[in-house]
Design a protein around this motif. Structure first.
Motif, PDB file in Angstrom:
ATOM      1  N   LYS A  50       6.643   3.515  -1.799  1.00 24.15           N
ATOM      2  CA  LYS A  50       6.435   4.850  -2.388  1.00 24.15           C
ATOM      3  C   LYS A  50       7.634   5.756  -2.104  1.00 24.15           C
ATOM      4  CE  LYS A  50       1.429   4.598  -2.421  1.00 24.15           C
ATOM      5  NZ  LYS A  50       0.208   4.758  -1.616  1.00 24.15           N
ATOM      6  N   TRP A  83      -6.788  -4.490  -3.203  1.00 27.04           N
ATOM      7  CA  TRP A  83      -6.115  -3.441  -2.419  1.00 27.04           C
ATOM      8  C   TRP A  83      -6.386  -3.652  -0.939  1.00 27.04           C
ATOM      9  CZ3 TRP A  83      -2.129  -1.358  -4.342  1.00 27.04           C
ATOM     10  CH2 TRP A  83      -1.537  -0.250  -3.739  1.00 27.04           C
ATOM     11  N   GLU A 122       0.835  -1.217   0.000  1.00 28.30           N
ATOM     12  CA  GLU A 122       0.000   0.000   0.000  1.00 28.30           C
ATOM     13  C   GLU A 122       0.859   1.253   0.000  1.00 28.30           C
ATOM     14  OE1 GLU A 122      -3.549   0.642   2.248  1.00 28.30           O
ATOM     15  OE2 GLU A 122      -3.665  -1.487   2.713  1.00 28.30           O
ATOM     16  N   HIS A 157       5.150  -0.740  -6.099  1.00 30.27           N
ATOM     17  CA  HIS A 157       4.198   0.369  -6.250  1.00 30.27           C
ATOM     18  C   HIS A 157       4.652   1.498  -5.346  1.00 30.27           C
ATOM     19  CE1 HIS A 157       0.333   2.440  -6.723  1.00 30.27           C
ATOM     20  NE2 HIS A 157       0.371   2.644  -5.433  1.00 30.27           N
TER      21      HIS A 157
END
Ligand code: XIL
Length: 394
Positions: free
Chosen positions: A112, A350, A108, A145
């Motif tokens: 990043k 998700w 999640e 991700h």
């Protein structure tokens, strides 16, 4: 006339009896789901996943197959993934559910920019590494991700405040991508290189990368990623392009332009944070369009929200749970039928359960949503069953 009246009376009596039966069975269903929901959150046993499957069997005698005989791993030829958060990997039911069904992990937030690169001269890989280790131990692949997210609200402050023009931001972009991909070489096999760059009107969103580098940042990001690791699959990821329109047209044109310039974009991620009322044929039309260009197609952040216009106290009832199951089945079926086998990169949900959905975490007023395949106690929902049914072609 009299015989018509007596027929009508009999029909009315039958209808009343049927209504009564439906009413009481609905009451019982509501009661049991309310009881479940009111149980304390820590009242969970490691048996929960299994017993849910048994329940699924009862509910689907008509389907004449035993849900407990299948998992995503045995039903699908491609990986079914889940986006995880590092901190939860040690929770027994989270871990057990992941290991039983899932063969790909996204994260999640742990991959990043802000998480990996919180200060200009500091990279923090520990949490992402823990996910990679967990995946390796459990025979799962990892999808990264994301390298570049075109959303200022999610960037570290240092980046937003950084002085310099195009040349300086080009250097930053390149060094972030190269440092991260070097670190994960051989461990993370695919990446969302650029995430959410295009607005609904087909224009680039106003982000730090766009302000500094213009539309070139899109091409540079893919170029630097490919140079850093030519063996990984590179994706453009976004939401809402499943409706087509200007957004989808711009994305397709950018990918085509990249191709003309010799810069590889291997796949497209359709996030599909979606809702019950979605029209499946819209989605498949746009999956087909992307697939027609030879791209790998990833449903990358799948969930189906049911909360629209519901009060905060709303509890998922049987009817809605079935509706959600049917919608999920139709979407997964649509994916299987529309995307050629070789381009089926996979489907990633998700989160794992309604307990850890980002809808509930991210928005306090949404704490009653039920968008995922497992309920708050990690029991498989009708949603899970619908997913499996699609895979079995039922
Ligand atoms: C979300 C995470 O799930 C949250 O935990 C975090 O606070 C914010 O980001 N589209 C994306 C994802 O591409 O990165 C977002 O993830 C959800 C929407």
């Amino acid at each position: 006339m009299r015989s018509t009246n007596s027929k009508l009376r009999k029909t009315n009596i039958k209808l009343a009896a049927l209504t009564f039966l439906l009413f009481t069975s609905n009451l019982m269903a509501c009661k049991s789901s309310m009881e479940e929901d009111l149980a304390p959150a820590d009242d969970v046993s490691s048996e929960a996943v299994v017993s849910a499957n048994e329940l699924g069997d009862e509910q689907a005698l008509a389907g004449s197959f035993h849900l407990k005989d299948y998992t995503f791993k045995t039903v699908f030829d491609f990986p079914i993934g889940a986006a995880v958060v590092k901190e939860r990997l040690e929770e027994p039911l989270y871990d057990k559910t992941l290991r039983k069904d899932f063969s790909r992990l996204s994260s999640e937030s742990n991959f990043k920019f802000k998480s990996l690169h919180p200060e200009e001269d500091k990279y923090t890989f520990e949490k992402a590494d823990a996910i990679v280790e967990y995946a390796k131990r459990n025979n799962m692949v990892v999808h990264g991700h994301t390298l570049v997210w075109s959303h200022d609200g999610t960037q570290p402050k240092w980046l937003l405040n950084h002085k310099g023009g195009a040349a300086e931001f080009d250097r930053l972009l390149k060094s972030h991508i190269q440092t991260v991909l070097k670190h994960f070489k051989g461990k993370v096999s695919s990446w969302d290189v650029v995430n959410e760059a295009i607005a609904d009107n087909g224009e680039f969103k106003n982000s730090i990368w766009y302000r500094k580098l213009g539309r070139e940042y899109f091409f540079k990001a893919f170029k630097y990623a490919h140079e850093a690791d030519p063996n990984i699959k590179l994706f453009y990821n976004d939401y809402g392009q499943e409706f087509g329109g200007k957004k989808m047209r711009t994305i397709m044109a950018l990918i085509e332009e990249a191709k003309q310039r010799g810069i590889p974009v291997h796949g497209m991620g359709f996030q599909l944070h979606t809702v019950l009322r979605i029209t499946v044929s819209k989605i498949t039309t746009n999956l087909a369009l992307a697939a027609s260009k030879g791209l790998l197609i990833h449903i990358s952040e799948f969930d189906v929200s049911v909360k629209k216009n519901k009060p905060k106290t709303f509890i998922l009832d049987d009817l809605l749970a079935r509706e959600q199951g049917e919608k999920i089945k139709a979407i997964v079926k649509g994916y299987l039928q529309t995307v050629p086998k070789k381009q089926q990169f996979g489907i990633t949900t998700w989160g794992v359960s309604d307990n850890d959905s980002y809808f509930n975490k991210a928005y306090p007023n949404r704490d009653h949503d039920y968008p995922l395949l497992f309920d708050k106690k990690y029991k498989a929902k009708r949603a899970y069953r619908g997913f499996i049914e699609a895979g079995l072609g039922r």
